[in-house]
Scaffold this motif. Structure first.
Motif, short mmCIF file in Angstrom:
data_model
loop_
_atom_site.label_atom_id
_atom_site.label_comp_id
_atom_site.label_asym_id
_atom_site.label_seq_id
_atom_site.Cartn_x
_atom_site.Cartn_y
_atom_site.Cartn_z
N ALA A 123 4.61 18.86 -13.34
CA ALA A 123 3.82 18.47 -12.31
C ALA A 123 4.91 17.54 -11.64
O ALA A 123 4.81 17.43 -10.40
CB ALA A 123 2.70 17.19 -12.66
N PRO B 271 3.42 24.31 -11.54
CA PRO B 271 2.27 24.56 -12.15
C PRO B 271 2.51 24.99 -13.50
O PRO B 271 3.24 25.44 -14.08
CB PRO B 271 1.32 25.77 -11.42
CG PRO B 271 2.87 26.42 -10.75
CD PRO B 271 3.67 25.58 -10.35
N THR B 272 1.39 24.51 -14.44
CA THR B 272 1.38 25.01 -15.89
C THR B 272 0.76 26.16 -16.43
O THR B 272 0.86 26.69 -17.41
CB THR B 272 0.91 23.82 -16.44
OG1 THR B 272 -0.50 23.55 -16.32
CG2 THR B 272 1.26 22.39 -16.59
#
Length: 339
Positions: free
Chosen positions: A210, A215-216
């Motif tokens: 982050a 993005p994860t």
């Protein structure tokens, strides 16, 4: 064989059983040097062995500490248990160890067994502190309980933990600083407690991404904790056409399984794949290549856990509730691309 008693030692030494007791227990009253020498000589000659169980019952103290770990075959837990054993020995205690095998009922079984032995306290490396066997221990009979490596479920719990989130965040930032556009997380199983250390490490990975605006989604693989099954999961991850160029593993055991999978697939580490992990087990130094990983203050954590148990047992004052957090730091080796 006839059992030698304290009376036999007293007769042989020409003194009373009370004096024999003072010599064997090193108090509470002083004994003249010559008398002490006679008693010790009689003990040696007769082969007298004190009944420690009876002594413990009389004192209402066993000098035993019970410890439950998920799996002592795993190097991290084996090393942690060894450090707790050393810390207990420094305080004149013996350590009893049980393996829960990640099963709540087996963990509860060992807790009940250790309580039946009237241990002075419990140190639990539990997979879930909310299970009844853990949550009800201290309330049941006042036996001190300290969680180690895992945060307490309630504010009244006592825990000794590492800065899992901060350490993971540092490791993932380091991988990103090598120029990788993303870092995949080879984390724990999907059904982890919110207070599990691997949950904190996964949160640290997500926080680092982050921070970098990454993005994860699609970048987390749930993997078993042992290296054999982690290896099988890693083969699937690294065989993908969109395989990542950098991976953060939640534990060193998982990383060792992943390194073997990379070797099996002809993927070079760190040239084709950068790897960082967490725990700094002894094998990290000799992994192929040597593993960049996060180290924690395990010796200090083990001593703190033992000290908290004994402080509560000896009523030396109020035991601080909540988590006592120890720092974690990155140990840079070759697997990340350094060196």
């Amino acid at each position: 064989m006839v059992r030698v008693t304290r009376d036999d030692v007293a007769r042989a030494a020409g003194t009373s059983t009370a004096v024999v007791s003072y010599v064997i227990n090193n108090g509470p009253r002083p004994v003249a040097a010559a008398t002490r020498a006679r008693v010790l000589a009689a003990v040696e000659e007769l082969g007298y062995r004190p009944n420690r169980v009876a002594q413990a019952m009389a004192r209402r103290r066993t000098n035993l500490i019970g410890m439950v770990v998920p799996d002592a075959r795993q190097p991290f837990f084996a090393g942690l248990a060894h450090m707790v054993e050393q810390a207990a020995a420094e305080r004149g205690r013996l350590l009893l160890i049980g393996n829960s095998d990640y099963a709540d009922e087996r963990e509860a079984h060992y807790i009940r067994a250790f309580l039946g032995m009237q241990v002075d306290g419990l140190i639990l490396v539990t997979q879930d502190p909310s299970v009844p066997g853990v949550a009800g221990v201290e309330a049941a009979d006042g036996t001190p309980v300290v969680l180690l490596h895992h945060r307490a479920e309630t504010e009244s719990g006592v825990a000794v933990v590492a800065d899992d989130e901060g350490g993971a965040r540092e490791a993932v930032r380091h991988l990103l600083e090598h120029g990788h556009a993303e870092v995949h997380c080879f984390g724990g199983t999907a059904a982890l407690s919110p207070n599990d250390p691997v949950t904190g490490r996964t949160a640290g990975w997500a926080a680092a991404l982050a921070d970098a605006g990454i993005p994860t989604e699609g970048r987390l693989t749930h993997a078993p904790f042992d290296r054999v099954h982690a290896h099988a999961e890693a083969l699937r991850l690294l065989a993908r056409p969109d395989r990542p160029s950098a991976v953060f593993c939640a534990t060193d055991d998982q990383a060792i399984g992943l390194l073997r999978a990379a070797d099996d697939l002809g993927i070079r580490v760190p040239q084709d794949l950068a790897v960082a992990a967490f725990d700094d087990i002894a094998e990290a130094v000799i992994a192929g290549p040597p593993l960049t990983t996060v180290a924690t203050a395990q010796v200090e954590m083990a001593r703190a856990a033992v000290d908290l148990v004994l402080k509560a047992r000896d009523e030396e004052g109020p035991v601080p509730v909540g988590a006592r957090t120890f720092p974690a730091h990155l140990v840079v080796r070759r697997s990340c691309g350094c060196g």
